[in-house]
Design an enzyme around this catalytic site. Sequence first.
Site, PDB file in Angstrom:
ATOM      1  N   THR A   1       0.862  -1.190   0.000  1.00  0.00           N
ATOM      2  CA  THR A   1       0.000   0.000   0.000  1.00  0.00           C
ATOM      3  C   THR A   1       0.893   1.233   0.000  1.00  0.00           C
ATOM      4  O   THR A   1       1.963   1.224   0.600  1.00  0.00           O
ATOM      5  CB  THR A   1      -0.874  -0.022   1.268  1.00  0.00           C
ATOM      6  OG1 THR A   1      -1.843  -1.047   1.113  1.00  0.00           O
ATOM      7  CG2 THR A   1      -1.564   1.298   1.517  1.00  0.00           C
TER       8      THR A   1
ATOM      9  N   GLY B   1     -10.532  -2.554   3.065  1.00  0.00           N
ATOM     10  CA  GLY B   1      -9.556  -2.511   4.154  1.00  0.00           C
ATOM     11  C   GLY B   1      -9.588  -1.171   4.863  1.00  0.00           C
ATOM     12  O   GLY B   1     -10.524  -0.387   4.730  1.00  0.00           O
ATOM     13  N   ASP B   2      -8.518  -0.920   5.587  1.00  0.00           N
ATOM     14  CA  ASP B   2      -8.410   0.324   6.360  1.00  0.00           C
ATOM     15  C   ASP B   2      -8.071   1.527   5.490  1.00  0.00           C
ATOM     16  O   ASP B   2      -8.400   2.668   5.827  1.00  0.00           O
ATOM     17  CB  ASP B   2      -7.295   0.180   7.401  1.00  0.00           C
ATOM     18  CG  ASP B   2      -5.949  -0.081   6.722  1.00  0.00           C
ATOM     19  OD1 ASP B   2      -5.884  -1.019   5.897  1.00  0.00           O
ATOM     20  OD2 ASP B   2      -4.992   0.656   6.985  1.00  0.00           O
TER      21      ASP B   2
ATOM     22  N   THR C   1      -0.223   1.566   6.783  1.00  0.00           N
ATOM     23  CA  THR C   1      -0.147   0.389   5.922  1.00  0.00           C
ATOM     24  C   THR C   1      -0.017  -0.828   6.808  1.00  0.00           C
ATOM     25  O   THR C   1       0.430  -0.735   7.947  1.00  0.00           O
ATOM     26  CB  THR C   1       1.043   0.484   4.949  1.00  0.00           C
ATOM     27  OG1 THR C   1       1.196  -0.779   4.282  1.00  0.00           O
ATOM     28  CG2 THR C   1       2.342   0.825   5.650  1.00  0.00           C
ATOM     29  N   GLY C   2      -0.403  -1.966   6.269  1.00  0.00           N
ATOM     30  CA  GLY C   2      -0.332  -3.203   7.038  1.00  0.00           C
ATOM     31  C   GLY C   2      -1.640  -3.941   6.923  1.00  0.00           C
ATOM     32  O   GLY C   2      -2.515  -3.571   6.134  1.00  0.00           O
TER      33      GLY C   2
ATOM     34  N   GLY D   1      -5.119  -4.675   7.224  1.00  0.00           N
ATOM     35  CA  GLY D   1      -6.108  -3.627   7.424  1.00  0.00           C
ATOM     36  C   GLY D   1      -7.121  -3.854   8.527  1.00  0.00           C
ATOM     37  O   GLY D   1      -7.581  -2.902   9.160  1.00  0.00           O
TER      38      GLY D   1
ATOM     39  N   ARG E   1     -14.376  -6.900  -0.166  1.00  0.00           N
ATOM     40  CA  ARG E   1     -13.697  -6.579   1.110  1.00  0.00           C
ATOM     41  C   ARG E   1     -13.055  -5.208   1.026  1.00  0.00           C
ATOM     42  O   ARG E   1     -12.350  -4.883   0.088  1.00  0.00           O
ATOM     43  CB  ARG E   1     -12.637  -7.636   1.399  1.00  0.00           C
ATOM     44  CG  ARG E   1     -11.784  -7.369   2.647  1.00  0.00           C
ATOM     45  CD  ARG E   1     -10.497  -6.648   2.311  1.00  0.00           C
ATOM     46  NE  ARG E   1      -9.580  -6.554   3.449  1.00  0.00           N
ATOM     47  CZ  ARG E   1      -8.496  -5.776   3.470  1.00  0.00           C
ATOM     48  NH1 ARG E   1      -8.196  -5.041   2.415  1.00  0.00           N
ATOM     49  NH2 ARG E   1      -7.717  -5.729   4.514  1.00  0.00           N
TER      50      ARG E   1
HETATM   51  N1  ASP Z   1      -3.823  -1.882   4.608  1.00  0.00           N
HETATM   52  C1  ASP Z   1      -4.053  -2.527   3.350  1.00  0.00           C
HETATM   53  C2  ASP Z   1      -5.324  -3.306   3.416  1.00  0.00           C
HETATM   54  O1  ASP Z   1      -5.544  -3.999   4.381  1.00  0.00           O
HETATM   55  C3  ASP Z   1      -2.939  -3.413   2.892  1.00  0.00           C
HETATM   56  C4  ASP Z   1      -1.566  -2.822   2.965  1.00  0.00           C
HETATM   57  O2  ASP Z   1      -1.297  -1.885   3.692  1.00  0.00           O
HETATM   58  O3  ASP Z   1      -0.686  -3.314   2.241  1.00  0.00           O
HETATM   59  O4  ASP Z   1      -6.063  -3.271   2.470  1.00  0.00           O
END
Ligand code: ASP
Length: 316
Positions: free
Chosen positions: A183, A213-214, A234-235, A237, A211
């Site tokens: 991300t 995400g965050d 990022t991470g 979500g 779906r």
């Molecule tokens: N945060 C993102 C999600 O969960 C993924 C990512 O940060 O790589 O969609």
Amino acid sequence: MPTDHVLVVHGGAWAMPDDMVDAHIRGVNNALAVGWRVLERGGSALDAVEEAVVVMEDDETFDAGRGSFLNRDGKVQMDALIMDGATLRAGGVGCVERLRNPVRAARKILSESPHVYFVAEGAEKFAAEHGLPLCKNEDLIIPREVERLRVYQAAQSAAKPDGNHLFAAEETASDDDTISHDTVGAVALDRDGNIAAATSTGGTLNKAPGRLGDSSLIGCGCYADNLSAAASTTGWGEPIMKLVLAKWTADRIAAGNLPEWAAKEAMNYLKQRVNGHGGIIVLDSAGHIGIAHNTPRMAWAYRTTQKQDAGVVRDT
Ligand code: ASP
């Protein structure tokens, strides 16, 4: 008196293998250069974060725009948010499949719509009506990701029950060596003293269609308020959104803490409260920055009028 401008970008937090480090550093530096030019010419923080994120959406290294992860059905489905700290105006898109640059659609929503958030076909329709070209979903799919999904789904019969392993340090399984979590995001401070943030993602590998995400949710993957801070996360979500982590971090800064401390605290909170893994960039309107991750690596870069740096580990 004009403020000294600042730009910080990230390109995802995960267990990035050594052979992908150069591409990530190059990618975040390219984004930094483009966003910096906007700020240097006296452009707004909002324009700078949009342009920086577009560069990373266009770069197949990252999980945003073309080159994004594929969902369970083999499609690219993307989310993005942009937010203006001066006005609290925001624009978000979720589950879009036919836009090369979801952040551009998010910006159109921010600037040209009374609404804040559009999803799926409605978001694409809004974007097209506001002059953004639609592409085919196949135009966003690259062979690397087709193969990644194939390998992942083949290995899935023995699957781990949640998605946290994708971001965790203990990753050793061969399938995960190739999985990236890229991300992208940017936060900026302009000469007028305004801050802004943007985040864009293809989400997580093999996610269920629909779906979200965050990344595109206000206060979760992205937030900006001149009175507190601009943040992009990022991470994985799901844990991040449960904690409304970007806003949580901004609130600590509004309470008088430095972004550097708040970013680290956010990562501790993420781990301790919900066993989450990820990273964050934060910037306040005084130009203080915070960059932190609790994954082995996160691609980041920043520039101030005094200093410029980039890396994949942030330990200060
Ligand atoms: N945060 C993102 C999600 O969960 C993924 C990512 O940060 O790589 O969609």
